[in-house]
Design a protein around this motif. Structure first.
Motif, PDB file in Angstrom:
ATOM      1  N   PHE A   1       4.915  -0.806  -5.939  1.00 36.02           N
ATOM      2  CA  PHE A   1       3.715  -1.233  -5.213  1.00 36.02           C
ATOM      3  C   PHE A   1       3.465  -0.298  -4.037  1.00 36.02           C
ATOM      4  N   ASP A   2       2.210   0.026  -3.801  1.00 36.07           N
ATOM      5  CA  ASP A   2       1.817   0.691  -2.552  1.00 36.07           C
ATOM      6  C   ASP A   2       1.570  -0.411  -1.522  1.00 36.07           C
ATOM      7  N   ILE A   3       2.398  -0.437  -0.486  1.00 41.12           N
ATOM      8  CA  ILE A   3       2.168  -1.429   0.572  1.00 41.12           C
ATOM      9  C   ILE A   3       1.992  -0.717   1.915  1.00 41.12           C
ATOM     10  N   SER A   4       1.356   0.456   1.838  1.00 41.11           N
ATOM     11  CA  SER A   4       1.146   1.262   3.049  1.00 41.11           C
ATOM     12  C   SER A   4       0.144   0.631   4.005  1.00 41.11           C
ATOM     13  N   HIS A   5      -0.453  -0.496   3.597  1.00 37.67           N
ATOM     14  CA  HIS A   5      -1.389  -1.180   4.496  1.00 37.67           C
ATOM     15  C   HIS A   5      -0.653  -2.053   5.501  1.00 37.67           C
ATOM     16  N   MET A   6       0.637  -2.313   5.269  1.00 35.09           N
ATOM     17  CA  MET A   6       1.382  -3.209   6.150  1.00 35.09           C
ATOM     18  C   MET A   6       1.483  -2.629   7.568  1.00 35.09           C
TER      19      MET A   6
END
Lengths: 126, 367
Positions: B50-55
């Motif tokens: 998963f890309d969770i680079s928005h966290m």
């Protein structure tokens, strides 16, 4: 690919008339927008559906959406496979994923629907 | 209205993989690549990325880093050694939940705090505001300098180990540390939001694409926010904004275990102690529907004996269990396993019953 042998609603249902019987389903665009379909709630055979009125609902993992009848008439048959294989709507929206067979009451109603070309423009793929 | 959505360092990767992009908390994020159910099963059975680079990624550093966090979050961080992490809450003075956080003790005088994307500015402002005059501590928002991926599933740890030279398999659940991956100095935690074993990886922005591609080349499936949501719901993990928010307190959410009242003063402690002493009046319960065609969605009213008793906060199909599941707040006397509920689904009612929390425990986490 939008089949030329049928007509469409603005709400993304298709109808194909074969010998006075209208086969109803939803378009490939609609199934892609919905994502994985997990349940299709359809009326029982014998129910009367009315053009542009709600006839059922379709549940995907993310959301629930209404289904609208492209034509009026009595439901003759409901796709028996959708009960156990709702994913047919994703896999084969124009063929195996059909939903209803309706006895077409008024062929003139078909004039109220979009042609394949009009539908293509409607979804911005024109 | 023109809304400009932020893009992660992996945005172009998502487009070339054919992801369906959606707005989420001000970001343009992948909802799914091939399909939510397929991606969900990949994580439960093998592994998914998963890309969770928005966290939100906020670093708290300096000699007083511990002091600042200890008086700000609900969890007792004195028990969290370097190389360990803890789930925690930031509450306001009224005991309302500002955010749920993961606090990693990343090094001497350094903590990494991971918060929800939607709360990034508020989390940063809240933490920064707790700094006392002259106190030797810095609060730095590093979210824009770092990519972040979650590599989750029973096979994820061994697969990640295959591209890392130092031993990471000995890192226990909730453990963390700095490691070199593909020549980049990364920070990893054996944590996640899927109810599976796996790692979350902070990578410098310039290494994000290389890391993403390298992991996918291990025959790993990219997974979107859709599967992230169905996975976390099965594990009954909280979604901020749905299951918890400023109007909910930790006790009614079943998060009393995250509140260490005996650790010394922290923001909200007095109110939380009073709520605990009084007892919560409602509880967040897990329920499952009886019928396949009844799918509870957030916002649907919950009924019991003909009267409305609460609202669904999260709900949907559970791909692993093959049932429709959900969570919602109900009065405490109804928060008992086996209690019959009726969920108002548009123009009809769907029968449901309260079940044990969580819905699913993975064998990869000893479940």
């Amino acid at each position: 690919m939008i089949p030329e042998d049928r007509k469409y609603t603005r709400e993304h249902e298709w109808v194909k008339v074969e010998n006075g019987v209208a086969v109803v389903g939803i378009t490939d665009y609609a199934q892609r927008e919905l994502g994985d379909v997990v349940f299709v709630n359809l009326p029982a055979a014998g129910t009367r559906v009315k053009q542009f009125e709600r006839f059922g609902e379709i549940e995907s993992v993310k959301a629930v959406s209404d289904l609208y009848a492209p034509v009026s008439g009595e439901v003759i048959e409901v796709n028996p496979r959708l009960g156990s294989e709702p994913e047919l709507v994703n896999r084969s929206p124009y063929e195996e994923g059909w939903m209803l067979r309706v006895r077409l009451e008024d062929p003139a109603e078909l004039d109220n629907l979009l042609t394949a070309e009009e539908y293509r423009q409607h979804i911005g793929e024109g | 209205m023109a809304v400009s959505l932020k893009r992660t360092p992996l945005y172009q990767e998502h487009l070339s993989l054919g992801a369906r992009m959606v707005p989420f908390a001000g970001w343009e994020m992948p909802l799914q690549y091939t399909g939510i159910i397929e991606e969900h099963h990949a994580v439960r059975r093998e592994a998914g990325l998963f890309d969770i680079s928005h966290m939100a990624r906020i670093f708290v550093t300096g000699p007083a880093a511990f002091d600042l966090l200890q008086r700000t979050v609900t969890r007792d961080l004195s028990r969290v050694e370097i190389g360990q992490s803890a789930y925690a809450l930031a509450c306001n003075e009224e005991g309302g939940i500002l955010d749920d956080l993961y606090v990693y003790h990343s090094g001497p005088e350094e903590y990494v705090v991971i918060g929800n994307a939607a709360n990034r500015d508020r989390d940063f402002g809240w933490l920064a505001a707790q700094k006392r005059a002259g106190e030797p501590v810095e609060v730095i928002d590093r979210s824009d300098e770092l990519g972040m991926v979650a590599f989750q599933g029973p096979k994820a740890p061994a697969l990640l180990q295959s591209i890392v030279e130092t031993d990471i398999l000995s890192i226990p659940r909730h453990g963390c540390g700095y490691v070199d991956i593909l020549g980049y100095r990364c920070f990893i935690g054996r944590t996640g939001y899927t109810g599976e074993d796996g790692f979350e990886v902070l990578v410098p922005v310039e290494g994000a694409v290389a890391l993403w591609r390298r992991i996918l080349n291990l025959d790993v499936r990219p997974c979107g926010l859709g599967a992230r949501d169905t996975l976390r719901l099965e594990a009954a993990l909280m979604l901020y904004g749905n299951d918890i928010d400023l109007t909910t307190n930790p006790y009614e959410a079943g998060l009393g275990w995250v509140v260490n009242l005996d650790k010394g003063p922290f923001i909200g402690r007095d109110v939380l102690a009073a709520i605990k002493a009084r007892g919560a009046s409602r509880r967040l319960v897990c329920f499952e529907m009886f019928e396949r065609g009844d799918i509870a969605r957030p916002g649907y009213p919950i009924y019991h004996d003909g009267r409305e008793v609460g609202r669904v906060t999260s709900g949907g199909p559970s791909p692993t269990l093959g049932k429709n599941i959900g969570m919602g707040y109900v009065p405490v006397d109804l928060a008992v396993v086996g209690t019959r509920l009726d969920i108002k689904i548009r123009d009809r009612f769907g029968p449901a019953q309260v079940v044990r929390r969580p819905f699913y425990r993975s064998p990869s986490l000893g479940g």
